[in-house]
Design an enzyme around this catalytic site. Structure first.
Site, PDB file in Angstrom:
ATOM      1  N   TYR A 181     -48.655 -13.787  -4.572  1.00 13.14           N
ATOM      2  CA  TYR A 181     -48.297 -13.491  -5.960  1.00 13.14           C
ATOM      3  C   TYR A 181     -49.529 -13.157  -6.799  1.00 13.14           C
ATOM      4  O   TYR A 181     -49.414 -12.538  -7.841  1.00 13.14           O
ATOM      5  CB  TYR A 181     -47.547 -14.664  -6.608  1.00 13.14           C
ATOM      6  CG  TYR A 181     -46.192 -14.943  -6.001  1.00 13.14           C
ATOM      7  CD1 TYR A 181     -45.558 -14.010  -5.189  1.00 13.14           C
ATOM      8  CD2 TYR A 181     -45.530 -16.140  -6.244  1.00 13.14           C
ATOM      9  CE1 TYR A 181     -44.322 -14.264  -4.627  1.00 13.14           C
ATOM     10  CE2 TYR A 181     -44.285 -16.398  -5.683  1.00 13.14           C
ATOM     11  CZ  TYR A 181     -43.685 -15.461  -4.875  1.00 13.14           C
ATOM     12  OH  TYR A 181     -42.466 -15.713  -4.322  1.00 13.14           O
TER      13      TYR A 181
ATOM     14  N   ASP B  15     -35.996 -23.328  -3.721  1.00 12.42           N
ATOM     15  CA  ASP B  15     -34.692 -22.937  -4.275  1.00 12.42           C
ATOM     16  C   ASP B  15     -33.570 -23.228  -3.280  1.00 12.42           C
ATOM     17  O   ASP B  15     -32.472 -23.625  -3.662  1.00 12.42           O
ATOM     18  CB  ASP B  15     -34.683 -21.449  -4.640  1.00 12.42           C
ATOM     19  CG  ASP B  15     -35.148 -21.240  -6.077  1.00 12.42           C
ATOM     20  OD1 ASP B  15     -35.692 -22.196  -6.680  1.00 12.42           O
ATOM     21  OD2 ASP B  15     -34.982 -20.120  -6.608  1.00 12.42           O
TER      22      ASP B  15
ATOM     23  N   LYS C 126     -46.639 -19.321   8.761  1.00 12.61           N
ATOM     24  CA  LYS C 126     -46.210 -18.239   9.645  1.00 12.61           C
ATOM     25  C   LYS C 126     -47.440 -17.881  10.473  1.00 12.61           C
ATOM     26  O   LYS C 126     -47.935 -16.739  10.460  1.00 12.61           O
ATOM     27  CB  LYS C 126     -45.690 -17.076   8.783  1.00 12.61           C
ATOM     28  CG  LYS C 126     -44.991 -15.988   9.543  1.00 12.61           C
ATOM     29  CD  LYS C 126     -43.614 -16.368  10.061  1.00 12.61           C
ATOM     30  CE  LYS C 126     -43.005 -15.231  10.858  1.00 12.61           C
ATOM     31  NZ  LYS C 126     -41.896 -15.633  11.718  1.00 12.61           N
TER      32      LYS C 126
ATOM     33  N   ASP D 155     -39.518 -19.217   8.978  1.00 14.47           N
ATOM     34  CA  ASP D 155     -38.151 -18.778   9.294  1.00 14.47           C
ATOM     35  C   ASP D 155     -37.352 -19.929   9.902  1.00 14.47           C
ATOM     36  O   ASP D 155     -36.186 -20.152   9.562  1.00 14.47           O
ATOM     37  CB  ASP D 155     -38.164 -17.545  10.225  1.00 14.47           C
ATOM     38  CG  ASP D 155     -39.204 -17.629  11.330  1.00 14.47           C
ATOM     39  OD1 ASP D 155     -40.100 -18.499  11.262  1.00 14.47           O
ATOM     40  OD2 ASP D 155     -39.134 -16.833  12.286  1.00 14.47           O
TER      41      ASP D 155
ATOM     42  N   ASP E 275     -41.608 -20.979  -2.894  1.00 12.43           N
ATOM     43  CA  ASP E 275     -40.700 -20.436  -3.907  1.00 12.43           C
ATOM     44  C   ASP E 275     -39.294 -20.359  -3.315  1.00 12.43           C
ATOM     45  O   ASP E 275     -38.298 -20.791  -3.905  1.00 12.43           O
ATOM     46  CB  ASP E 275     -41.223 -19.034  -4.283  1.00 12.43           C
ATOM     47  CG  ASP E 275     -40.537 -18.473  -5.509  1.00 12.43           C
ATOM     48  OD1 ASP E 275     -39.713 -19.171  -6.106  1.00 12.43           O
ATOM     49  OD2 ASP E 275     -40.845 -17.313  -5.867  1.00 12.43           O
TER      50      ASP E 275
END
Ligand code: NAD
Length: 368
Positions: free
Chosen positions: A145, A257, A196, A229, A253
């Site tokens: 970001y 959620d 990852k 994942d 993020d």
């Protein structure tokens, strides 16, 4: 000597002021029981900041926050301000500068679902029969970001090319890991670090630094690693396998959620954002706020669920004031209230519901 807790209250818009008032009453009563007093002042932020001062984060509000040890935040925004340009929108124009001013690099989101509310979760009944209790620790100021270059350009053939850059340095990973270690040692002592590392360089470094950091600061922590994942799948398959989930900005993020939705109601979820600065207690300066927004659909009706705001106050006691027992006392009082069957509209599932004030009183009466 009686401890004085110095913090600002920024109730904001919509249901913010309604639930903030209740949270403050809870803190005041708890202070009598746990030998602390609170010294706080109210300041405008968000839409009301725009209306009264022409700015979502008025200078007077920011300056007041610089004088204290923590911020108890409500929520900001609503239909009245939604046609403003994106940069002036209450959420963006209030929260981003606060994050920047206090270098809030860590976001802690407890994923809590009490067994009594398990029907609210979209997950299968047998998966959440015993509720959910996990904590997501997300890095908030690094990664894709914020990394540079970040641009869109037009190539010679007229095609467009957009670039985002994922960047992490050792120090950024160390400070969030140290925080996760502290949080885990107040819980079950387990961290699952999400990355990852099979494809991303930043993740390879992330994993290496997390391993070293745990080894150095608390080798008793049970540390595991999971690809993001898989973590997204495991969270819906069996959320309770996780004690503390530690992850970088973008993965966090998304996962936080996901965690919020499987916990059933925004009205029950608190969050904490911790900064690089130490407060006068030698603990992290922090901003504490409900996970939900200003709920314009129910604002002004006195029916909002005050639990998220009250639980945010509990997180403030835990992380910025080191009052673990007092924090647990709030959490237990909320738990007991839910156990007693009392429900606000958002968690009543069509059954009988009470208003914010009655819910708050019941929590207040159960404080120990
Ligand atoms: P929202 O979280 O305000 O509302 C979503 C749904 O959840 C609504 O049905 C609402 O009634 C319900 N809800 C949320 N909190 C509740 C509570 N404590 N008790 C009972 N029900 C509750 O999200 P939204 O509708 O997408 O956004 C509304 C406004 O809030 C927007 O202006 C948005 O920008 C703002 N917002 C602010 C923050 C923040 O201040 N950090 C976060 C999210 C949204």
């Amino acid at each position: 000597m009686m401890k004085t807790l110095r913090f600002t209250t920024l109730p904001g818009d919509g249901i913010g002021p309604e639930v903030m008032e209740i949270a403050l009453t809870v803190l005041q009563k708890l202070g009598n029981l746990h030998d602390f007093s609170i010294e706080t002042s109210n300041h405008d932020v968000g839409g009301i900041g725009i209306d009264n001062h022409g700015k979502a984060l008025p200078d007077s509000t920011l300056n007041a926050c610089k004088e204290v040890d923590a911020i108890l935040f409500g929520s900001v925004g609503g239909p009245k301000w939604e046609n403003l340009p994106p940069k002036e929108q209450p959420e963006r124009a209030a929260l981003l500068p606060i994050r920047k001013a206090f270098e809030l690099f860590a976001n802690l989101r407890p994923g809590n679902l009490y067994p009594e509310l398990s029907d609210l979760s979209p997950l299968r009944a047998d998966t959440v029969a015993n509720g959910i209790d996990t904590l997501c620790v997300r890095e908030l100021t690094g990664g894709i970001y914020f990394g540079q270059p970040k641009e869109t350009k037009t190539l010679d053939n007229g095609e467009k090319l957009a670039i985002d850059t994922m960047v992490y340095r050792t120090s950024e990973i160390e400070r969030i890991t140290e925080l996760a270690i502290k949080a885990a040692s107040l819980r079950d002592g387990r961290i699952c670090s999400v990355d990852k590392a099979n494809v991303l360089e930043t993740s390879v470094l992330w994993r290496e630094v997390v391993v070293n950091c745990v080894q150095k600061h608390n080798p008793d922590i049970e540390l595991t690693h999971m690809y993001v994942d898989n973590a997204a799948m495991q969270l819906v398959r069996d959320p309770n396998q996780f004690d503390v989930l530690l992850t970088e900005n973008m993965f966090g993020d998304i996962l936080s959620d996901e965690l919020a939705v499987i916990c059933g109601s925004l009205g029950m979820l608190a969050s904490a954002s911790l900064g690089t600065q130490k407060n006068s207690q030698g603990l992290p300066f922090g901003l504490y706020e409900p996970a939900g927004g200003t709920a314009p659909d129910i604002a002004g009706q006195g029916v909002a669920n005050p639990c998220a705001q009250i639980l945010s106050a509990a997180l403030m006691l835990r992380y910025s004031f080191g009052l673990e027992e007092a924090a647990t006392a709030i959490e237990n009082a909320v738990k007991e209230t839910i156990r007693s069957g009392l429900r606000t509209g958002d968690i009543a599932q069509g059954g009988k519901s009470v208003g914010s004030e009655e819910m708050g009183k019941s929590i207040l009466n159960r404080l120990q």
